[in-house]
Design a protein around this motif. Structure first.
Motif, PDB file in Angstrom:
ATOM      1  N   ASP A  62       0.823  -1.211   0.000  1.00 33.61           N
ATOM      2  CA  ASP A  62       0.000   0.000   0.000  1.00 33.61           C
ATOM      3  C   ASP A  62       0.857   1.261   0.000  1.00 33.61           C
ATOM      4  N   ASP A  63       2.027   1.174   0.604  1.00 39.21           N
ATOM      5  CA  ASP A  63       2.924   2.328   0.710  1.00 39.21           C
ATOM      6  C   ASP A  63       3.903   2.340  -0.464  1.00 39.21           C
ATOM      7  N   PRO A  64       4.011   3.469  -1.206  1.00 34.77           N
ATOM      8  CA  PRO A  64       4.917   3.528  -2.365  1.00 34.77           C
ATOM      9  C   PRO A  64       6.379   3.239  -2.019  1.00 34.77           C
ATOM     10  N   GLU A  65       6.829   3.658  -0.853  1.00 37.45           N
ATOM     11  CA  GLU A  65       8.218   3.384  -0.446  1.00 37.45           C
ATOM     12  C   GLU A  65       8.442   1.886  -0.232  1.00 37.45           C
ATOM     13  N   ASP A  66       7.453   1.198   0.357  1.00 38.27           N
ATOM     14  CA  ASP A  66       7.550  -0.248   0.546  1.00 38.27           C
ATOM     15  C   ASP A  66       7.541  -0.959  -0.804  1.00 38.27           C
ATOM     16  N   GLU A  67       6.687  -0.485  -1.695  1.00 37.33           N
ATOM     17  CA  GLU A  67       6.629  -1.063  -3.040  1.00 37.33           C
ATOM     18  C   GLU A  67       7.990  -0.931  -3.728  1.00 37.33           C
ATOM     19  N   LEU A  68       8.581   0.239  -3.638  1.00 38.67           N
ATOM     20  CA  LEU A  68       9.899   0.473  -4.241  1.00 38.67           C
ATOM     21  C   LEU A  68      10.945  -0.469  -3.644  1.00 38.67           C
ATOM     22  N   ALA A  69      10.930  -0.635  -2.327  1.00 43.32           N
ATOM     23  CA  ALA A  69      11.908  -1.520  -1.678  1.00 43.32           C
ATOM     24  C   ALA A  69      11.775  -2.951  -2.183  1.00 43.32           C
ATOM     25  N   TRP A  70      10.546  -3.434  -2.354  1.00 41.82           N
ATOM     26  CA  TRP A  70      10.358  -4.797  -2.858  1.00 41.82           C
ATOM     27  C   TRP A  70      10.730  -4.902  -4.335  1.00 41.82           C
ATOM     28  N   ASP A  71      10.436  -3.861  -5.115  1.00 36.11           N
ATOM     29  CA  ASP A  71      10.851  -3.869  -6.524  1.00 36.11           C
ATOM     30  C   ASP A  71      12.376  -3.942  -6.633  1.00 36.11           C
ATOM     31  N   LEU A  72      13.069  -3.231  -5.762  1.00 31.82           N
ATOM     32  CA  LEU A  72      14.538  -3.281  -5.773  1.00 31.82           C
ATOM     33  C   LEU A  72      15.043  -4.664  -5.367  1.00 31.82           C
ATOM     34  N   ASN A 105       8.184  -1.648 -13.394  1.00 35.07           N
ATOM     35  CA  ASN A 105       7.668  -1.449 -12.043  1.00 35.07           C
ATOM     36  C   ASN A 105       8.545  -0.489 -11.259  1.00 35.07           C
ATOM     37  N   LEU A 106       9.857  -0.600 -11.424  1.00 33.75           N
ATOM     38  CA  LEU A 106      10.752   0.342 -10.741  1.00 33.75           C
ATOM     39  C   LEU A 106      10.529   1.765 -11.248  1.00 33.75           C
ATOM     40  N   ALA A 107      10.356   1.917 -12.544  1.00 34.76           N
ATOM     41  CA  ALA A 107      10.101   3.249 -13.101  1.00 34.76           C
ATOM     42  C   ALA A 107       8.833   3.843 -12.502  1.00 34.76           C
ATOM     43  N   ALA A 108       7.781   3.045 -12.439  1.00 33.50           N
ATOM     44  CA  ALA A 108       6.516   3.532 -11.882  1.00 33.50           C
ATOM     45  C   ALA A 108       6.659   3.849 -10.394  1.00 33.50           C
ATOM     46  N   ALA A 109       7.372   2.991  -9.667  1.00 39.65           N
ATOM     47  CA  ALA A 109       7.555   3.220  -8.226  1.00 39.65           C
ATOM     48  C   ALA A 109       8.386   4.476  -7.979  1.00 39.65           C
ATOM     49  N   TYR A 110       9.457   4.648  -8.749  1.00 36.85           N
ATOM     50  CA  TYR A 110      10.261   5.863  -8.584  1.00 36.85           C
ATOM     51  C   TYR A 110       9.438   7.104  -8.924  1.00 36.85           C
ATOM     52  N   ALA A 111       8.586   7.028  -9.927  1.00 33.88           N
ATOM     53  CA  ALA A 111       7.732   8.171 -10.270  1.00 33.88           C
ATOM     54  C   ALA A 111       6.788   8.493  -9.108  1.00 33.88           C
ATOM     55  N   ARG A 112       6.238   7.464  -8.470  1.00 32.31           N
ATOM     56  CA  ARG A 112       5.312   7.679  -7.356  1.00 32.31           C
ATOM     57  C   ARG A 112       5.988   8.341  -6.158  1.00 32.31           C
ATOM     58  N   VAL A 113       7.279   8.097  -5.980  1.00 27.37           N
ATOM     59  CA  VAL A 113       7.967   8.714  -4.833  1.00 27.37           C
ATOM     60  C   VAL A 113       8.699   9.993  -5.236  1.00 27.37           C
ATOM     61  N   GLY A 114       8.461  10.464  -6.461  1.00 32.39           N
ATOM     62  CA  GLY A 114       9.006  11.748  -6.889  1.00 32.39           C
ATOM     63  C   GLY A 114      10.437  11.709  -7.398  1.00 32.39           C
TER      64      GLY A 114
END
Length: 160
Positions: A62-72, A105-114
């Motif tokens: 649910d949290d964009p930062e958590d999503e980014l961490a899992w994508d990484l 997915n990483l591109a989208a996650a990075y976009a969500r966190v600015g």
């Protein structure tokens, strides 16, 4: 002693069951089960399984930062597949087809966190990796998603 191929198939089946939960919309239960699978695999578990679990676990966040961490984590595990399985073309081929989606997915996650620069960088990597995709529904879907994100990030559909 357990047959490694049977263990691989069993884990793949278990992951697939949780993916079905996620796609059915039960994100919380899928997140819980993926987290349990991740704990079972451990940081040293089979890299392809870790990649798959982390990839889908990112989608259950649910949290964009958590999503980014899992994508990484998924990307690191994918990179480990090549290192661990250099002689196993089947496994390296599977993960090669995963890279477009991982970078997307990483591109989208990075976009969500600015983080627009990192978003564009991973989007370019996703576009480049699309050459590994088959001309099928999955490949068409990933290529279309890359195009949509390019339009959203650049407004032109072409990365600068």
């Amino acid at each position: 002693m357990e047959d490694p191929a049977a263990a691989d198939d069993a884990m793949t089946g278990r992951i697939g069951q949780v993916v079905m939960l996620l796609h059915a919309g039960d994100r919380e239960e899928a997140r819980n089960r993926f987290t349990a699978l991740w704990a079972e695999l451990g940081e040293q578990g089979d890299a392809l399984h870790r990649c798959t679990v982390a990839h889908y676990l990112a989608d259950a966040q649910d949290d964009p930062e958590d999503e980014l961490a899992w994508d990484l984590r998924a990307l690191r595990a994918a990179d480990a597949v090549a290192a661990e399985r250099s002689g196993d073309e089947r496994r390296t081929g599977q993960v090669r087809g995963f890279y477009p989606s991982l970078h997307l997915n990483l591109a989208a996650a990075y976009a969500r966190v600015g983080e627009d620069r990192l978003a564009r960088s991973h989007l370019a990597l996703a576009r480049k990796a699309c050459g590994a995709l088959a001309e099928d529904a999955y490949g068409d879907g990933v290529r279309a998603a890359v195009g949509r994100l390019e339009l959203r990030l650049t407004g032109s559909g072409q990365l600068p």
